[in-house]
Design a protein around this motif. Structure first.
Motif, short mmCIF file in Angstrom:
data_model
loop_
_atom_site.label_atom_id
_atom_site.label_comp_id
_atom_site.label_asym_id
_atom_site.label_seq_id
_atom_site.Cartn_x
_atom_site.Cartn_y
_atom_site.Cartn_z
N ALA A 67 -13.51 6.59 -15.71
CA ALA A 67 -14.24 7.79 -16.14
C ALA A 67 -14.11 7.98 -17.65
O ALA A 67 -15.10 8.29 -18.33
N GLY A 68 -12.92 7.78 -18.17
CA GLY A 68 -12.71 7.92 -19.62
C GLY A 68 -13.53 6.90 -20.40
O GLY A 68 -14.11 7.22 -21.44
N GLY A 69 -13.58 5.66 -19.91
CA GLY A 69 -14.38 4.63 -20.56
C GLY A 69 -15.86 4.96 -20.52
O GLY A 69 -16.58 4.74 -21.50
N ALA A 70 -16.31 5.50 -19.40
CA ALA A 70 -17.73 5.85 -19.27
C ALA A 70 -18.09 6.98 -20.23
O ALA A 70 -19.14 6.93 -20.89
N VAL A 71 -17.23 7.98 -20.37
CA VAL A 71 -17.47 9.08 -21.30
C VAL A 71 -17.49 8.57 -22.73
O VAL A 71 -18.36 8.93 -23.53
N PHE A 72 -16.56 7.69 -23.07
CA PHE A 72 -16.52 7.12 -24.42
C PHE A 72 -17.79 6.35 -24.72
O PHE A 72 -18.39 6.52 -25.78
N LEU A 73 -18.22 5.49 -23.80
CA LEU A 73 -19.46 4.72 -24.02
C LEU A 73 -20.67 5.63 -24.11
O LEU A 73 -21.57 5.39 -24.94
N TRP A 74 -20.72 6.67 -23.30
CA TRP A 74 -21.84 7.61 -23.34
C TRP A 74 -21.91 8.31 -24.70
O TRP A 74 -22.98 8.43 -25.29
N LYS A 75 -20.75 8.75 -25.21
CA LYS A 75 -20.72 9.41 -26.52
C LYS A 75 -21.11 8.45 -27.64
O LYS A 75 -21.83 8.83 -28.57
N GLN A 76 -20.65 7.21 -27.57
CA GLN A 76 -21.00 6.22 -28.59
C GLN A 76 -22.50 5.96 -28.57
O GLN A 76 -23.14 5.89 -29.62
N ARG A 93 0.85 -1.19 0.00
CA ARG A 93 0.00 0.00 0.00
C ARG A 93 0.89 1.23 0.00
O ARG A 93 1.18 1.80 1.05
N PRO A 94 1.35 1.66 -1.20
CA PRO A 94 2.23 2.83 -1.23
C PRO A 94 1.51 4.08 -0.78
O PRO A 94 0.28 4.19 -0.91
N PRO A 95 2.23 5.06 -0.24
CA PRO A 95 1.60 6.28 0.25
C PRO A 95 1.08 7.13 -0.91
O PRO A 95 1.55 7.03 -2.04
N PHE A 96 0.10 7.97 -0.60
CA PHE A 96 -0.47 8.88 -1.59
C PHE A 96 0.42 10.11 -1.64
O PHE A 96 0.42 10.93 -0.73
N LYS A 97 1.21 10.22 -2.70
CA LYS A 97 2.08 11.38 -2.90
C LYS A 97 2.24 11.61 -4.39
O LYS A 97 1.72 10.84 -5.20
N SER A 98 2.94 12.68 -4.77
CA SER A 98 3.00 13.06 -6.18
C SER A 98 3.57 11.96 -7.07
O SER A 98 3.13 11.79 -8.20
N VAL A 99 4.51 11.19 -6.57
CA VAL A 99 5.13 10.14 -7.36
C VAL A 99 4.14 8.98 -7.61
O VAL A 99 4.18 8.35 -8.66
N THR A 100 3.26 8.74 -6.67
CA THR A 100 2.31 7.62 -6.80
C THR A 100 0.91 8.08 -7.17
O THR A 100 -0.03 7.30 -7.11
N LEU A 101 0.77 9.33 -7.56
CA LEU A 101 -0.54 9.90 -7.89
C LEU A 101 -1.23 9.12 -9.00
O LEU A 101 -2.41 8.76 -8.89
N LEU A 102 -0.51 8.81 -10.07
CA LEU A 102 -1.10 8.07 -11.18
C LEU A 102 -1.48 6.66 -10.75
O LEU A 102 -2.51 6.12 -11.19
N LEU A 103 -0.71 6.07 -9.89
CA LEU A 103 -1.01 4.74 -9.39
C LEU A 103 -2.35 4.73 -8.65
O LEU A 103 -3.16 3.82 -8.82
N TRP A 104 -2.59 5.75 -7.86
CA TRP A 104 -3.83 5.81 -7.08
C TRP A 104 -5.01 6.28 -7.91
O TRP A 104 -6.13 5.79 -7.76
N LEU A 105 -4.80 7.27 -8.77
CA LEU A 105 -5.91 7.86 -9.52
C LEU A 105 -6.11 7.22 -10.89
O LEU A 105 -7.17 7.39 -11.49
N GLY A 106 -5.11 6.51 -11.39
CA GLY A 106 -5.19 5.91 -12.73
C GLY A 106 -6.42 5.06 -12.98
O GLY A 106 -7.11 5.25 -13.99
N PRO A 107 -6.75 4.13 -12.11
CA PRO A 107 -7.95 3.31 -12.35
C PRO A 107 -9.23 4.13 -12.44
O PRO A 107 -10.09 3.86 -13.28
N PHE A 108 -9.35 5.16 -11.60
CA PHE A 108 -10.54 6.00 -11.64
C PHE A 108 -10.58 6.82 -12.93
O PHE A 108 -11.65 7.01 -13.52
N LEU A 109 -9.43 7.32 -13.37
CA LEU A 109 -9.38 8.07 -14.62
C LEU A 109 -9.73 7.19 -15.81
O LEU A 109 -10.46 7.62 -16.71
N LEU A 110 -9.22 5.97 -15.83
CA LEU A 110 -9.57 5.04 -16.91
C LEU A 110 -11.06 4.71 -16.90
O LEU A 110 -11.70 4.64 -17.96
#
Length: 153
Positions: free
Chosen positions: A113-122, A94-111
Motif C-alpha cells: 500500500a505504501g509503495g502504491a501511494v508513493f507511485l501514485w504521488k510521483q 504458519r504462525p498464529p495471528f496475534k499481537s506479536v505476529t501482527l507486523l509479520l502478517w500485515l507487513g507485506p500489505f502495508l509495504l
C-alpha cells in the motif's frame, strides 16, 4: 577381493544408515500425525526446511521429541504447544495471528500500500506541468523564457 568390496560397501553405507531414522508406531493414525507435524514444523537451524527435510542435529532431536509426544498419546496440538512454548512461534511455518505476529502478517500489505501511494504521488506530480512551473521563481521563469526564445528564434 569380494571381502574388500563388501567392506567398502559397509563403510560407505554406515553414514547413510545413520541418517535414516526408522520410527515404529503402534497406530497408523499416530504415524500420520507424526509425518504431518514434522512437515509443518520449521527446523530452527536451517530455517527454510521443515523438520522432515532437515539433517541438522537439532532437527533430529525435535523429531525424536515429536515422536515421543505422539507415542505418549498426546494430541498434535499438545506437541505444537510444547514446541512453541519452548522455541516460540518461529518453529511454525504458519504462525498464529496475534499481537506479536501482527507486523509479520500485515507487513507485506502495508509495504504494498505504501509503495502504491508513493507511485501514485510521483505519477501525479510528473503529470502536472503547471505545478512544476510554480516551483520556479519569477526570475527563473524569465531566464527560462529567454533561453527558449534564443534556441527557437
Amino acid at each position: 577381493m569380494k571381502r574388500l568390496i563388501l567392506c567398502l560397501c559397509a563403510c560407505l553405507a554406515g553414514p547413510a544408515a545413520d541418517a535414516m531414522e526408522v520410527r515404529q508406531f503402534d497406530d497408523p493414525a499416530k504415524e500420520e500425525r507424526y509425518e504431518t507435524l514434522i512437515k509443518d514444523l520449521r527446523c530452527l537451524v536451517c530455517q527454510n526446511q521443515s523438520l522432515a527435510e532437515s539433517d541438522a542435529e537439532l532437527a533430529k532431536d525435535l523429531r525424536t521429541e515429536v515422536y515421543d509426544i505422539i507415542q505418549s498419546g498426546k494430541s498434535s496440538e499438545e506437541a505444537v504447544r510444547f514446541l512453541t512454548d519452548r522455541y516460540g512461534d518461529f518453529v511454525l511455518y504458519r504462525p498464529p495471528f496475534k499481537s506479536v505476529t501482527l507486523l509479520l502478517w500485515l507487513g507485506p500489505f502495508l509495504l504494498l500500500a505504501g509503495g502504491a501511494v508513493f507511485l501514485w504521488k510521483q505519477a501525479k506530480r510528473r503529470a502536472d506541468p503547471v505545478r512544476q512551473e510554480e516551483a520556479l521563481s519569477a526570475e527563473e521563469r524569465r531566464r527560462l523564457q529567454q533561453l527558449k526564445d534564443r534556441f527557437q528564434g
